[in-house]
Write an enzyme that holds these catalytic residues in place. Structure first.
Site, PDB file in Angstrom:
ATOM      1  N   THR A  13     108.164  34.943  42.871  1.00 40.62           N
ATOM      2  CA  THR A  13     108.176  34.501  41.469  1.00 40.62           C
ATOM      3  C   THR A  13     109.533  34.790  40.839  1.00 40.62           C
ATOM      4  OG1 THR A  13     107.244  36.564  40.584  1.00 40.62           O
ATOM      5  CG2 THR A  13     105.685  34.816  41.200  1.00 40.62           C
ATOM      6  N   ASN A  14     110.198  35.847  41.263  1.00 38.02           N
ATOM      7  CA  ASN A  14     111.541  36.130  40.723  1.00 38.02           C
ATOM      8  C   ASN A  14     112.571  35.148  41.263  1.00 38.02           C
ATOM      9  OD1 ASN A  14     111.772  38.615  38.867  1.00 38.02           O
ATOM     10  ND2 ASN A  14     110.259  39.204  40.410  1.00 38.02           N
ATOM     11  N   LYS A  65     118.257  47.331  62.528  1.00 37.53           N
ATOM     12  CA  LYS A  65     118.786  46.807  61.262  1.00 37.53           C
ATOM     13  C   LYS A  65     120.197  46.233  61.419  1.00 37.53           C
ATOM     14  CE  LYS A  65     117.812  49.308  57.519  1.00 37.53           C
ATOM     15  NZ  LYS A  65     116.858  48.555  56.707  1.00 37.53           N
ATOM     16  N   ARG A  91     113.067  45.713  52.123  1.00 36.36           N
ATOM     17  CA  ARG A  91     113.750  46.473  53.175  1.00 36.36           C
ATOM     18  C   ARG A  91     114.998  47.106  52.607  1.00 36.36           C
ATOM     19  NH1 ARG A  91     112.196  45.598  58.310  1.00 36.36           N
ATOM     20  NH2 ARG A  91     110.534  44.068  58.298  1.00 36.36           N
ATOM     21  N   LEU A  92     115.288  48.319  53.100  1.00 39.27           N
ATOM     22  CA  LEU A  92     116.521  48.972  52.669  1.00 39.27           C
ATOM     23  C   LEU A  92     117.716  48.211  53.241  1.00 39.27           C
ATOM     24  CD1 LEU A  92     116.209  52.855  52.981  1.00 39.27           C
ATOM     25  CD2 LEU A  92     116.561  51.484  50.923  1.00 39.27           C
ATOM     26  N   HIS A 109     113.560  46.214  40.128  1.00 41.77           N
ATOM     27  CA  HIS A 109     112.488  47.116  40.540  1.00 41.77           C
ATOM     28  C   HIS A 109     111.482  47.248  39.396  1.00 41.77           C
ATOM     29  CE1 HIS A 109     110.619  50.307  42.852  1.00 41.77           C
ATOM     30  NE2 HIS A 109     110.510  50.971  41.713  1.00 41.77           N
TER      31      HIS A 109
HETATM   32  C1  GAR Z   1     108.798  42.308  41.885  1.00 44.87           C
HETATM   33  O1  GAR Z   1     107.930  42.870  40.939  1.00 44.87           O
HETATM   34  C2  GAR Z   1     109.975  43.225  42.160  1.00 44.87           C
HETATM   35  O2  GAR Z   1     110.355  43.979  41.043  1.00 44.87           O
HETATM   36  C3  GAR Z   1     109.414  44.104  43.244  1.00 44.87           C
HETATM   37  O3  GAR Z   1     108.693  43.221  44.068  1.00 44.87           O
HETATM   38  C4  GAR Z   1     108.123  42.202  43.251  1.00 44.87           C
HETATM   39  C5  GAR Z   1     108.361  40.862  43.912  1.00 44.87           C
HETATM   40  O4  GAR Z   1     107.639  39.841  43.280  1.00 44.87           O
HETATM   41  N1  GAR Z   1     110.448  44.797  43.958  1.00 44.87           N
HETATM   42  C6  GAR Z   1     110.349  46.040  44.422  1.00 44.87           C
HETATM   43  O5  GAR Z   1     109.328  46.694  44.339  1.00 44.87           O
HETATM   44  C7  GAR Z   1     111.621  46.586  45.062  1.00 44.87           C
HETATM   45  N2  GAR Z   1     111.500  47.975  45.357  1.00 44.87           N
HETATM   46  P1  GAR Z   1     107.999  38.323  43.538  1.00 44.87           P
HETATM   47  O6  GAR Z   1     107.997  38.092  45.061  1.00 44.87           O
HETATM   48  O7  GAR Z   1     106.882  37.562  42.881  1.00 44.87           O
HETATM   49  O8  GAR Z   1     109.330  38.034  42.931  1.00 44.87           O
END
Ligand code: GAR
Length: 193
Positions: A13-14, A65, A91-92, A109
């Site tokens: 979604t992002n 990695k 992933r880091l 985050h």
């Molecule tokens: C988001 O909420 C992002 O902030 C989080 O994963 C989600 C992905 O959602 N990221 C982390 O937790 C990173 N540590 P999306 O696939 O719908 O964009």
């Protein structure tokens, strides 16, 4: 136009919010590469619909990695990407990419860092019974959600909040915040000068 690569692991979604902001001109950037470490993730379909070139891989197909990051780096170079935008990439990032893209890897985050780093940040906030959580956009370093913070936005946690309802509120903030912060980061200096 900044050339960006977007990395995701999940529903994307992002990624979609960034792609939409690019389309309407709110984010002056071109998404030149999409990278995903989970074959079958819905974000891959989104990238296809947006006609963004993709690199999808399974970490288990590589010795480690450093090996898969070398392949990603090659693709990044071919694409001309200037920034790596992590959008739910779970992933880091290792030294191979950090070294080449120092100061040019950004992450979002779903908590007010340094609170609740790592996985399931939204669940962690609920379990801790905090009244406020939120979203952080930060530069990526070698740690887990530890790099310098660029922007934060808070989200109130209401009485009876569920994982789903909080996730929805956090996502709404993320989708607004991330494209805005990227646009500012890429162009604020140019406007000032
Ligand atoms: C988001 O909420 C992002 O902030 C989080 O994963 C989600 C992905 O959602 N990221 C982390 O937790 C990173 N540590 P999306 O696939 O719908 O964009």
């Amino acid at each position: 136009m900044k050339k960006i690569a977007v990395f995701a692991s999940g529903s994307g979604t992002n990624f979609q919010a960034i792609a939409d902001a690019v389309k309407i001109g709110d984010l002056q950037a071109e998404i030149v590469l999409f990278v995903c470490d989970r074959p079958g993730a819905y974000s891959i379909e989104r990238a296809q619909n947006e006609q963004v070139p993709q690199f999808v891989f399974s970490a288990k197909d590589y010795a480690g990695k450093a090996e898969y990051e070398r392949v990603i780096l090659q693709r990044l170079k071919e694409s001309g990407a200037e920034y790596i935008i992590l959008a739910g990439f779970m992933r880091l990032i290792g030294p191979t990419l950090l070294k080449e893209f120092e100061g040019r890897i950004i992450n979002i985050h779903p908590s007010l860092l340094p609170a609740f780093p790592g996985k399931d940040a939204i669940g962690q906030a609920l379990s801790a019974n905090v009244k406020v959580s939120g979203v952080t956009v930060h530069f990526v370093d070698e740690g887990m959600d530890t790099g310098p913070i660029i922007a934060q936005a808070s989200v109130e946690i209401d009485e009876g909040e569920t994982l789903e309802s909080l996730q929805k509120k956090i996502h709404e903030v993320e989708h607004r915040l991330y494209p805005q912060v990227l646009q500012n980061l890429f162009y604020a200096k140019m406007v000032e000068n």
